[in-house]
Design an enzyme around this catalytic site. Structure first.
Site, mmCIF file in Angstrom:
data_model
loop_
_atom_site.group_PDB
_atom_site.id
_atom_site.type_symbol
_atom_site.label_atom_id
_atom_site.label_comp_id
_atom_site.label_asym_id
_atom_site.label_seq_id
_atom_site.Cartn_x
_atom_site.Cartn_y
_atom_site.Cartn_z
ATOM 1 N N CYS A 121 42.100 54.057 33.875
ATOM 2 C CA CYS A 121 43.019 53.787 32.988
ATOM 3 C C CYS A 121 42.317 53.432 31.552
ATOM 4 C CB CYS A 121 43.359 52.334 33.003
ATOM 5 S SG CYS A 121 44.467 51.185 32.052
ATOM 6 N N HIS A 149 34.370 43.633 42.717
ATOM 7 C CA HIS A 149 35.886 44.413 42.286
ATOM 8 C C HIS A 149 35.513 45.853 41.638
ATOM 9 C CE1 HIS A 149 39.541 45.513 39.928
ATOM 10 N NE2 HIS A 149 40.118 44.546 40.700
ATOM 11 N N GLU A 151 36.448 47.722 39.350
ATOM 12 C CA GLU A 151 36.219 47.731 37.907
ATOM 13 C C GLU A 151 35.007 47.107 37.422
ATOM 14 O OE1 GLU A 151 38.344 46.022 33.857
ATOM 15 O OE2 GLU A 151 39.730 46.457 35.469
ATOM 16 N N THR A 189 39.536 43.702 33.050
ATOM 17 C CA THR A 189 40.754 43.749 32.395
ATOM 18 C C THR A 189 41.897 43.007 33.094
ATOM 19 O OG1 THR A 189 41.540 45.937 33.294
ATOM 20 C CG2 THR A 189 40.390 45.829 31.321
ATOM 21 N N CYS A 219 44.017 43.502 29.585
ATOM 22 C CA CYS A 219 45.116 44.452 29.192
ATOM 23 C C CYS A 219 46.440 43.909 28.939
ATOM 24 C CB CYS A 219 45.161 45.432 30.078
ATOM 25 S SG CYS A 219 46.358 45.203 31.593
ATOM 26 N N SER A 247 44.809 43.185 45.128
ATOM 27 C CA SER A 247 45.209 43.422 43.523
ATOM 28 C C SER A 247 44.820 42.245 42.862
ATOM 29 C CB SER A 247 46.803 43.549 43.327
ATOM 30 O OG SER A 247 47.224 43.622 42.147
ATOM 31 N N SER A 248 43.866 42.303 42.016
ATOM 32 C CA SER A 248 43.322 41.235 41.345
ATOM 33 C C SER A 248 44.368 40.642 40.631
ATOM 34 C CB SER A 248 42.116 41.664 40.332
ATOM 35 O OG SER A 248 41.553 40.366 39.659
#
Length: 345
Positions: A121, A149, A151, A189, A219, A247-248
Site C-alpha cells: 500500500c 504484525h 506491517e 497504519t 491511514c 485483520s488488525s
C-alpha cells in the site's frame, strides 16, 4: 436487502410512549464508508491482473490482504500463497502483499531468481520512507504497533538498528533512547487512532522533545471506519463488524465500538457465523466491515438480518472516500520473460 430509510426523529409533542423492545421496529444502521480501502483494492486487482496477463501460477508472499474470502477466491483463480519467497521455485513471479516487506525479502527474491510485483500500500510505503529518512539522520525511531504484525515487521526491517517497537502505553516505561533530543515516533497504519495517541502522549511525557512524523501515519480508511463505528455505537444495541480474525483494522473496529459504549460488538467473516442469540432484545443493529472486506460479504449479512425482521436499513454516513492508487508499475512489463531470463543467468 431491505429498503433504505432516513426517518427524522419525532418532535417532543408527537413522540409516542416508549414501546417495549418487542414492539419497536427493527433496523440496521449501515456504516459508510466501510469495506475496501484504496490500498486493498489496488492489491487485489493487482493479483487478478497478474493472473490475467501472465497466467497461473502467480505466487503471493503471505496473504495479499487479511481476509479469508479474498484469499480463497484468488486461490481458486490460480494464486498460490506462501509464507516466504524462498518457497517459490526459481523462474516464477512472486507478489508482495499490501502490508509491505523488509528490504531483506526483496533480496531473497533476487537470490531466488524471481520476478517480483510489489503491491505494498502506498501509505505503508510512506512510513517505510520516513523510517529510512530518520535512520539516515541518526534518530531513534519508536514504532507504535503490534508485535508480529506483517506491517510492523516490514517497517522495522527498513532500519532495524534504529527502530524500537512500542506495543501500547504499557511498553513506554521500558523504552530507552541514545539521545532524547533525537527521537521520533512512527506507527502501524491500521491501529486505533485513540490507542495510538494514548501511546504518543505517554511517550511525550517521557521524552518531551519527541518528534512527530510530518503527516499522520494512521491511514485515512482506518480513521474513517473508526469514526463511523463510533457513530453507530451511539445508536445501536449491537454492532457487527465483518472482517477476519487476523485483520488488525477489523479487530480495532470492534474494540472502538465497545469503547464507545455499545452493549455488544462482534467480528465475523461470514453471515453464517452470527449467533441468533445476539439479537435477543435488540432492535438496532450497527453493521460495518474492515478495510480488506469486499461488500458482497456485507450484503450477505444484510440479507441474513432481513430474514430475521431487520429489513429497514439506514445509512450512517460520516465521510466520503474518493482516493485511488495506480496499479504496481511491474504489471506493465513482461514478467514471465524476465523470470525466464533470471533462471538462464
Amino acid at each position: 436487502m431491505g429498503r433504505m430509510t432516513a426517518t427524522p426523529a419525532p418532535t417532543p409533542e408527537s413522540a409516542p410512549a416508549t414501546p417495549s423492545a418487542a414492539d419497536r421496529p427493527k433496523r440496521v444502521l449501515l456504516a459508510a464508508p466501510r469495506g475496501y480501502c484504496a490500498g486493498v483494492d489496488r492489491a487485489v486487482i493487482a493479483v487478478e491482473k497478474a493472473l490475467e496477463q501472465y497466467g497461473a501460477p502467480v505466487y503471493v508472499r503471505h496473504e495479499i490482504v487479511h481476509n479469508k474470502y479474498v484469499v480463497q477466491t484468488l486461490e481458486r483463480k490460480g494464486a498460490i500463497f506462501v509464507d516466504q519467497a524462498t518457497e517459490v521455485p526459481p523462474g516464477n513471479i512472486v507478489m508482495f502483499s499490501a502490508h509491505g516487506v523488509a528490504p531483506t525479502v526483496h533480496e531473497e527474491a533476487r537470490r531466488g531468481r524471481l520476478a517480483t510485483i510489489d503491491a505494498t500500500c502506498p501509505l505503508v510505503t510512506k512510513v517505510h520512507k520516513e523510517a529510512v529518512r530518520y535512520a539516515n539522520e541518526d534518530f531513534d525511531i519508536l514504532l507504535i504497533g503490534h508485535e508480529g504484525h506483517e506491517e510492523v515487521i516490514g517497517t522495522s526491517g527498513e532500519a532495524p538498528d534504529h527502530i524500537q517497537l512500542v506495543d501500547g502505553p504499557e511498553d513506554v516505561a521500558k523504552v530507552e533512547v541514545r539521545d532524547p533530543s533525537k527521537v521520533v515516533w512512527l506507527s502501524q497504519t491500521t491501529l486505533s487512532v485513540d490507542e495510538t495517541m494514548e501511546t504518543v502522549d505517554a511517550l511525550k511525557d517521557k521524552f518531551p522533545q519527541l518528534l512527530s512524523p510530518p503527516s499522520d501515519d494512521i491511514c485515512y480508511a482506518t480513521q474513517n471506519r473508526q469514526t463511523a463505528i463510533k457513530e453507530l455505537a451511539g445508536q445501536a444495541e449491537l454492532v457487527i463488524v465483518v472482517g477476519s480474525k487476523n485483520s488488525s483494522n477489523s479487530i480495532r473496529m470492534v474494540e472502538v465500538a465497545k469503547q464507545a459504549g455499545v452493549p455488544a460488538a462482534y467480528l465475523v467473516d461470514f453471515a453464517s457465523e452470527i449467533d441468533e442469540a445476539w439479537l435477543e432484545g435488540v432492535t438496532s443493529v450497527g453493521l460495518s466491515s474492515g478495510a480488506s472486506v469486499p461488500d458482497v460479504l456485507v450484503q450477505e449479512v444484510l440479507e441474513w438480518l432481513a430474514q430475521r425482521g431487520y429489513a429497514d436499513v439506514e445509512l450512517v454516513k460520516t465521510a466520503d472516500e474518493h482516493l485511488t492508487f495506480s496499479l504496481p508499475k511491474e504489471l506493465r512489463r513482461d514478467l514471465r520473460a524476465e523470470a525466464a531470463e533470471l533462471v538462464g543467468e
